[in-house]
Design an enzyme around this catalytic site. Structure first.
Site, PDB file in Angstrom:
ATOM      1  N   ASN A  74     -10.201  46.954 -18.158  1.00  0.00           N
ATOM      2  CA  ASN A  74     -10.854  48.255 -18.011  1.00  0.00           C
ATOM      3  C   ASN A  74     -10.138  49.207 -18.959  1.00  0.00           C
ATOM      4  OD1 ASN A  74     -11.855  50.724 -17.289  1.00  0.00           O
ATOM      5  ND2 ASN A  74     -10.998  50.740 -15.215  1.00  0.00           N
TER       6      ASN A  74
ATOM      7  N   HIS B 189     -14.948  52.796  -9.373  1.00  0.00           N
ATOM      8  CA  HIS B 189     -13.509  52.840  -9.655  1.00  0.00           C
ATOM      9  C   HIS B 189     -12.911  54.074  -8.977  1.00  0.00           C
ATOM     10  CE1 HIS B 189      -9.735  53.203 -11.812  1.00  0.00           C
ATOM     11  NE2 HIS B 189      -9.863  51.914 -12.074  1.00  0.00           N
TER      12      HIS B 189
ATOM     13  N   GLU C 279      -8.142  47.559  -5.722  1.00  0.00           N
ATOM     14  CA  GLU C 279      -7.189  48.321  -6.526  1.00  0.00           C
ATOM     15  C   GLU C 279      -6.508  49.371  -5.654  1.00  0.00           C
ATOM     16  OE1 GLU C 279      -8.529  47.949 -10.974  1.00  0.00           O
ATOM     17  OE2 GLU C 279      -9.157  49.853 -10.131  1.00  0.00           O
TER      18      GLU C 279
ATOM     19  N   LYS D  23     -10.875  52.211 -19.746  1.00  0.00           N
ATOM     20  CA  LYS D  23     -10.928  53.627 -19.354  1.00  0.00           C
ATOM     21  C   LYS D  23     -11.280  54.493 -20.581  1.00  0.00           C
ATOM     22  CE  LYS D  23      -7.826  52.456 -15.623  1.00  0.00           C
ATOM     23  NZ  LYS D  23      -6.811  52.877 -14.660  1.00  0.00           N
TER      24      LYS D  23
ATOM     25  N   GLU E 124     -10.968  56.224  -9.996  1.00  0.00           N
ATOM     26  CA  GLU E 124     -10.972  57.435 -10.834  1.00  0.00           C
ATOM     27  C   GLU E 124     -12.343  58.102 -10.796  1.00  0.00           C
ATOM     28  OE1 GLU E 124      -9.397  55.453 -14.273  1.00  0.00           O
ATOM     29  OE2 GLU E 124      -7.516  55.197 -13.184  1.00  0.00           O
TER      30      GLU E 124
ATOM     31  N   SER F 202      -1.513  47.969 -12.229  1.00  0.00           N
ATOM     32  CA  SER F 202      -0.308  47.582 -12.977  1.00  0.00           C
ATOM     33  C   SER F 202      -0.142  46.075 -13.125  1.00  0.00           C
ATOM     34  CB  SER F 202       0.945  48.217 -12.359  1.00  0.00           C
ATOM     35  OG  SER F 202       0.830  49.631 -12.358  1.00  0.00           O
TER      36      SER F 202
ATOM     37  N   GLY G 291      -1.721  52.506 -12.839  1.00  0.00           N
ATOM     38  CA  GLY G 291      -1.072  53.270 -13.899  1.00  0.00           C
ATOM     39  C   GLY G 291       0.308  53.779 -13.524  1.00  0.00           C
TER      40      GLY G 291
HETATM   41  P1  13P Z   1      -3.505  49.779 -14.702  1.00  0.00           P
HETATM   42  O1  13P Z   1      -3.525  48.303 -14.990  1.00  0.00           O
HETATM   43  O2  13P Z   1      -3.254  50.601 -15.927  1.00  0.00           O
HETATM   44  O3  13P Z   1      -2.621  50.107 -13.549  1.00  0.00           O
HETATM   45  O4  13P Z   1      -4.996  50.175 -14.243  1.00  0.00           O
HETATM   46  C1  13P Z   1      -5.604  49.440 -13.262  1.00  0.00           C
HETATM   47  C2  13P Z   1      -7.021  49.849 -13.170  1.00  0.00           C
HETATM   48  O5  13P Z   1      -7.338  50.948 -12.741  1.00  0.00           O
HETATM   49  C3  13P Z   1      -8.035  48.896 -13.632  1.00  0.00           C
HETATM   50  O6  13P Z   1      -9.309  49.302 -13.283  1.00  0.00           O
END
Ligand code: 13P
Length: 256
Positions: A9, A97, A169, A11, A99, A215, A175
């Protein structure tokens, strides 16, 4: 057996130029058709065309989007339809997601409409669920994830369930460099599968893939992927680097 899915992903990273470079730098080994492993990246909308153009012919890496609207077309400024993603040939779309839930107000009802639209139009939804830190601290993580899964998948048939991918997640691990332990991931994945068996049926629940996200990186992927109910990863940061992404695919291939 469930095919492991390693999905990146990206982003709001990687414009068309960086996207093309990513595919140039990606190991051939990661692009091979590996039995039992599927690899995919989900660039931003504006980079999707570049991804399709830059992907080598014969590459097994699939391409997906990070969001889609639930209507066919119309006055929805800034939105993208499933038909548009299908013109390009997108295999996957990430939905719900954390976010999008946090910054763009998406709730389970909206995610549910999007899941149904993607399924109707032949794009595999990767449906995200996961608790925030305060919910885990209050020991409400199972309850929260159960509600998100039930709401996001409401009204699907058991057959449709087998056509989606779920991503667990934990928001506190996204992150942050902090990963759920393999035990925490397994515990929640098994719980999700149990809920799906109750909501749909055992067969469909044992077929659906449940990815871990938060992560995940080459350092910790092996232990996570070893867990019986962890069927892959939805990877943010580490998926932006061709070397790390290639390594993650190799680690997944080593699980077989
Ligand atoms: P990270 O791997 O950067 O923690 O992000 C995970 C994520 O949100 C994947 O959709």
């Amino acid at each position: 057996m469930r095919t492991i899915l390693i999905a990146g992903n990206w982003k709001m990273n990687m414009g068309p130029k960086e996207t093309a470079e990513f595919f140039t730098q990606l190991d051939d080994a990661a692009q091979k058709n590996i039995e039992g492993v599927e690899a995919a990246v989900c660039p931003p909308f504006v980079s999707l065309s570049a991804a399709f153009s830059a992907r080598k012919s014969g590459s097994a890496v699939k391409i997906g989007a990070q969001n889609v609207h639930f209507e066919d077309n119309g006055a929805f400024t800034g939105e993208i339809s499933t038909a548009m993603l299908n013109v390009l040939g997108c295999d996957f779309v990430i939905l719900g997601h954390s976010e999008r839930r946090e910054y763009f107000g998406e709730d389970d009802a909206v995610v549910n409409k999007k899941v149904k639209k993607a399924l109707a139009d032949g794009i595999t939804p990767i449906v995200c669920v996961g608790e925030v830190l305060s919910e885990r601290k209050e020991d409400r993580h199972f309850e929260v994830v159960k509600e998100q899964a039930a709401g996001s998948l409401d009204g699907l048939s058991a057959d449709e369930l087998t056509k989606i991918v779920i991503a667990y997640e934990p928001v506190w691990a996204i992150g942050t460099g902090e990963t759920a332990s393999p035990e925490q991931a397994q515990e929640m994945h098994a719980f999700i599968r149990e809920q799906l068996a109750a909501l749909f049926n055992e067969d469909a629940a044992s077929t659906v893939r449940i990815l871990y996200g938060g992560s995940m990186k080459p350092d910790n992927a092996d232990e996570l992927l070893k867990q019986p109910d962890v069927d892959g990863g939805l990877i943010g940061g580490a998926s932006l680097k061709p070397a790390d992404f290639s390594q993650l695919v190799a680690i997944a291939a080593g699980q077989k």
